[in-house]
Design a protein around this motif. Sequence first.
Motif, short mmCIF file in Angstrom:
data_model
loop_
_atom_site.label_atom_id
_atom_site.label_comp_id
_atom_site.label_asym_id
_atom_site.label_seq_id
_atom_site.Cartn_x
_atom_site.Cartn_y
_atom_site.Cartn_z
N ASN A 23 43.29 37.50 40.88
CA ASN A 23 44.48 37.03 41.39
C ASN A 23 43.79 35.47 42.12
N ASP A 24 42.86 35.62 42.68
CA ASP A 24 42.17 35.04 44.12
C ASP A 24 40.74 34.17 44.11
N ILE A 25 40.31 34.45 42.77
CA ILE A 25 38.57 34.10 42.51
C ILE A 25 38.72 34.35 40.95
N GLY A 26 38.34 33.15 40.77
CA GLY A 26 37.53 33.13 39.17
C GLY A 26 37.37 34.10 38.70
N GLY A 27 36.72 33.30 37.31
CA GLY A 27 35.84 34.28 36.73
C GLY A 27 34.62 33.46 35.70
N TRP A 28 33.22 33.62 35.17
CA TRP A 28 32.93 32.26 34.57
C TRP A 28 31.57 33.34 33.86
N LEU A 29 31.97 33.16 32.36
CA LEU A 29 31.12 34.09 31.20
C LEU A 29 30.05 32.61 30.93
N MET A 30 28.55 32.87 30.57
CA MET A 30 28.28 31.80 30.45
C MET A 30 27.16 32.98 29.85
N LEU A 31 26.40 31.99 28.52
CA LEU A 31 25.72 32.51 27.45
C LEU A 31 24.64 31.60 27.60
N PHE A 32 23.09 31.62 27.78
CA PHE A 32 22.10 30.53 27.97
C PHE A 32 20.89 31.27 27.41
N GLY A 33 20.77 29.87 25.99
CA GLY A 33 19.81 29.72 25.03
C GLY A 33 18.71 29.16 25.05
#
Length: 222
Positions: A23-33
């Motif tokens: 509830n206090d921290i964000g989350g980034w899911l990333m795909l690089f190609g």
Amino acid sequence: MIRHFVSALTLFLFGNTTLQAQNDIGGWLMLFGDAQVKNAPVKFNYELQNRNHKFTSDLNQLLVRGNVQYTGIENLNLALGYAYVLSEKQEEPNLPFREHRIFQEVMTKQQLGKVTFRHRFRFEQRWFDEAEFRTRARYQFKVMMPWFEGEKGNSFYTTAYSELFINTNKTKEVQNVFDRNRVSLGKGYRFNKKFAVQAAYMVQLYEKGNDPQITVGIYHSI
């Protein structure tokens, strides 16, 4: 298999703090190609990012970005790219707004033993749905250091970067020159020369506060 490895890598890097801070921290899911054009000094890069206000929920941004890169100069790449960004406010109401970016980029790197140093300079032109046109300059300094290397090109590595964002024009909404600074520390595993998975703790520093994130990235080359 990849999903389980990402979960294990995240827990290895952050321990139980990930679960406690949803509830206090964000989350980034990333795909690089990326894809190198055969027999030509040209590379195509793309990325897809899902950024949440909370670790696994409450959408912050969807980002799609790509560029065409010239690789014909040793240790120096030049790029021209485009990005589409959909942003939403935290909690309700979402109040979504869209952004289109054109950007130019220069990237160089140096090698000191097994440690890689990378410098990236990016200049962005930004158009919004209902806001004034903006421009922004960015400089990223990144360090990567392997601490285990296998015989098949696989390796564990540590990576860290700092990226400074500078507003280069003033609008009604933006008056400050300093936009933000991103500072990140992470670990990753490279399966081979064409595939890697990485997790990191990243903080966005503003004049009046900070915004912590846990980032998980998948990297592949064609």
